[in-house]
Design a protein around this motif. Structure first.
Motif, PDB file in Angstrom:
ATOM      1  N   SER A 113       0.859  -1.174   0.000  1.00 47.97           N
ATOM      2  CA  SER A 113       0.000   0.000   0.000  1.00 47.97           C
ATOM      3  C   SER A 113       0.902   1.233   0.000  1.00 47.97           C
ATOM      4  N   LEU A 114       0.895   1.962  -1.112  1.00 47.15           N
ATOM      5  CA  LEU A 114       1.753   3.143  -1.214  1.00 47.15           C
ATOM      6  C   LEU A 114       1.325   4.218  -0.223  1.00 47.15           C
ATOM      7  N   GLU A 115       0.036   4.237   0.092  1.00 42.95           N
ATOM      8  CA  GLU A 115      -0.465   5.193   1.076  1.00 42.95           C
ATOM      9  C   GLU A 115       0.093   4.870   2.466  1.00 42.95           C
ATOM     10  N   ALA A 116       0.069   3.588   2.832  1.00 41.67           N
ATOM     11  CA  ALA A 116       0.610   3.176   4.133  1.00 41.67           C
ATOM     12  C   ALA A 116       2.123   3.412   4.183  1.00 41.67           C
ATOM     13  N   LEU A 117       2.805   3.173   3.067  1.00 45.20           N
ATOM     14  CA  LEU A 117       4.244   3.434   3.004  1.00 45.20           C
ATOM     15  C   LEU A 117       4.514   4.923   3.178  1.00 45.20           C
ATOM     16  N   GLY A 118       3.695   5.750   2.552  1.00 45.56           N
ATOM     17  CA  GLY A 118       3.847   7.198   2.694  1.00 45.56           C
ATOM     18  C   GLY A 118       3.657   7.653   4.133  1.00 45.56           C
ATOM     19  N   GLN A 119       2.658   7.089   4.803  1.00 43.89           N
ATOM     20  CA  GLN A 119       2.414   7.447   6.207  1.00 43.89           C
ATOM     21  C   GLN A 119       3.581   6.993   7.084  1.00 43.89           C
ATOM     22  N   TYR A 120       4.050   5.784   6.841  1.00 45.77           N
ATOM     23  CA  TYR A 120       5.182   5.262   7.623  1.00 45.77           C
ATOM     24  C   TYR A 120       6.415   6.125   7.399  1.00 45.77           C
ATOM     25  N   ASP A 121       6.640   6.486   6.145  1.00 47.00           N
ATOM     26  CA  ASP A 121       7.783   7.310   5.773  1.00 47.00           C
ATOM     27  C   ASP A 121       7.676   8.703   6.393  1.00 47.00           C
ATOM     28  N   GLU A 122       6.479   9.266   6.362  1.00 43.98           N
ATOM     29  CA  GLU A 122       6.251  10.590   6.916  1.00 43.98           C
ATOM     30  C   GLU A 122       6.531  10.604   8.417  1.00 43.98           C
ATOM     31  N   ARG A 123       6.049   9.594   9.115  1.00 44.16           N
ATOM     32  CA  ARG A 123       6.276   9.494  10.555  1.00 44.16           C
ATOM     33  C   ARG A 123       7.771   9.315  10.850  1.00 44.16           C
ATOM     34  N   LEU A 124       8.445   8.593   9.974  1.00 42.61           N
ATOM     35  CA  LEU A 124       9.874   8.342  10.162  1.00 42.61           C
ATOM     36  C   LEU A 124      10.704   9.604   9.924  1.00 42.61           C
ATOM     37  N   MET A 125      10.327  10.387   8.935  1.00 40.06           N
ATOM     38  CA  MET A 125      11.115  11.552   8.541  1.00 40.06           C
ATOM     39  C   MET A 125      10.815  12.798   9.372  1.00 40.06           C
ATOM     40  N   GLN A 140       3.532  -2.333  12.133  1.00 41.62           N
ATOM     41  CA  GLN A 140       3.285  -1.511  10.946  1.00 41.62           C
ATOM     42  C   GLN A 140       4.218  -1.904   9.808  1.00 41.62           C
ATOM     43  N   PHE A 141       5.473  -2.159  10.129  1.00 40.18           N
ATOM     44  CA  PHE A 141       6.432  -2.531   9.089  1.00 40.18           C
ATOM     45  C   PHE A 141       6.092  -3.906   8.511  1.00 40.18           C
ATOM     46  N   LYS A 142       5.684  -4.846   9.380  1.00 32.63           N
ATOM     47  CA  LYS A 142       5.306  -6.176   8.889  1.00 32.63           C
ATOM     48  C   LYS A 142       4.094  -6.102   7.980  1.00 32.63           C
ATOM     49  N   LYS A 143       3.154  -5.191   8.271  1.00 29.63           N
ATOM     50  CA  LYS A 143       1.995  -5.005   7.388  1.00 29.63           C
ATOM     51  C   LYS A 143       2.439  -4.455   6.042  1.00 29.63           C
ATOM     52  N   LEU A 144       3.450  -3.587   6.063  1.00 27.34           N
ATOM     53  CA  LEU A 144       3.953  -3.028   4.807  1.00 27.34           C
ATOM     54  C   LEU A 144       4.531  -4.113   3.910  1.00 27.34           C
ATOM     55  N   ILE A 145       5.330  -4.993   4.490  1.00 16.32           N
ATOM     56  CA  ILE A 145       6.012  -5.998   3.670  1.00 16.32           C
ATOM     57  C   ILE A 145       5.209  -7.286   3.552  1.00 16.32           C
ATOM     58  N   ALA A 146       3.969  -7.278   3.991  1.00 13.59           N
ATOM     59  CA  ALA A 146       3.145  -8.495   3.950  1.00 13.59           C
ATOM     60  C   ALA A 146       2.904  -8.978   2.529  1.00 13.59           C
ATOM     61  N   GLY A 147       3.005  -8.102   1.544  1.00 16.33           N
ATOM     62  CA  GLY A 147       2.789  -8.512   0.158  1.00 16.33           C
ATOM     63  C   GLY A 147       3.925  -9.350  -0.391  1.00 16.33           C
ATOM     64  N   ALA A 148       5.063  -9.330   0.269  1.00 17.76           N
ATOM     65  CA  ALA A 148       6.213 -10.117  -0.179  1.00 17.76           C
ATOM     66  C   ALA A 148       6.013 -11.563   0.277  1.00 17.76           C
ATOM     67  N   LYS A 149       5.360 -12.347  -0.565  1.00 17.03           N
ATOM     68  CA  LYS A 149       5.098 -13.747  -0.221  1.00 17.03           C
ATOM     69  C   LYS A 149       6.360 -14.579  -0.375  1.00 17.03           C
ATOM     70  N   ALA A 150       6.420 -15.618   0.419  1.00 18.06           N
ATOM     71  CA  ALA A 150       7.532 -16.557   0.291  1.00 18.06           C
ATOM     72  C   ALA A 150       7.446 -17.238  -1.066  1.00 18.06           C
TER      73      ALA A 150
END
Length: 190
Positions: A113-125, A140-150
């Protein structure tokens, strides 16, 4: 004297870079035990030693990509998943303020989710942002990378078993013991 110090410094940097290359490459070997040990004990300790210097942006993106590749190969193993996701989070949170390229690497994860990545990035920066607890950041980070299936689960076909009809079963004949003209005895009951 100065030349000797420069040679020692360059040799030390070369050793660190060689060890970094070897350890991050080993995350994608087909050895789960090695992946877990390397991700949990070696990779971050080595990267932290050279993080203060000037790393090439290509090297930093390669580190994160190597961890994500390790997640793709070993993500089905919970122990490896925890160690690799923790390592990816440490790399992203510590190196993202200096290297914008890491966001582009994260944006390439399937189904992110690019929106969730943007929010995570914004909070980080944002230095004025409210600090979030470590457990919540990990979630939150695990939810971001959840699309990376084994890799083993990417092409897995879901099996759906329909309700099967019951097998034919002969009904038991019921004997009416009272109406029977046979003598009632213990043998008639069985």
């Amino acid at each position: 004297m100065l030349e000797e110090q420069m040679v020692r410094l360059l040799t030390r940097e070369n050793i660190y870079m060689s060890l970094l290359t070897l350890s991050y490459n080993s995350l994608s070997w087909k050895d789960t035990t090695n992946c877990h040990r390397t991700a949990s004990m070696i990779c971050w300790a080595l990267l932290r030693q050279v993080m203060g210097g000037n790393l090439l942006p290509e090297a930093v993106t390669w580190f994160l990509t190597s961890v994500l590749r390790g997640l793709q190969i070993h993500g089905q193993h919970e122990v490896c998943y925890i160690a690799l996701s923790q390592l990816a989070m440490l790399i992203y949170e510590n190196l993202r303020p200096r290297y914008m390229e890491l966001r582009m690497v994260m944006a390439q994860i399937p189904n992110i989710s690019l929106e969730a990545l943007g929010q995570y990035d914004e909070r980080l920066m944002d230095p004025n942002a409210q600090k979030v607890g470590e457990k919540r950041r990990k979630d939150q980070f695990k939810k971001l990378i959840a699309g990376a299936k084994a890799l083993c689960q990417q092409f897995r076909k879901e099996v759906h078993i329909r309700n099967l009809p019951s097998l034919f079963k002969k009904p038991k004949q019921e004997k009416d013991l009272i109406d029977s003209s046979e003598p009632l005895g213990l043998a008639a009951l069985f």
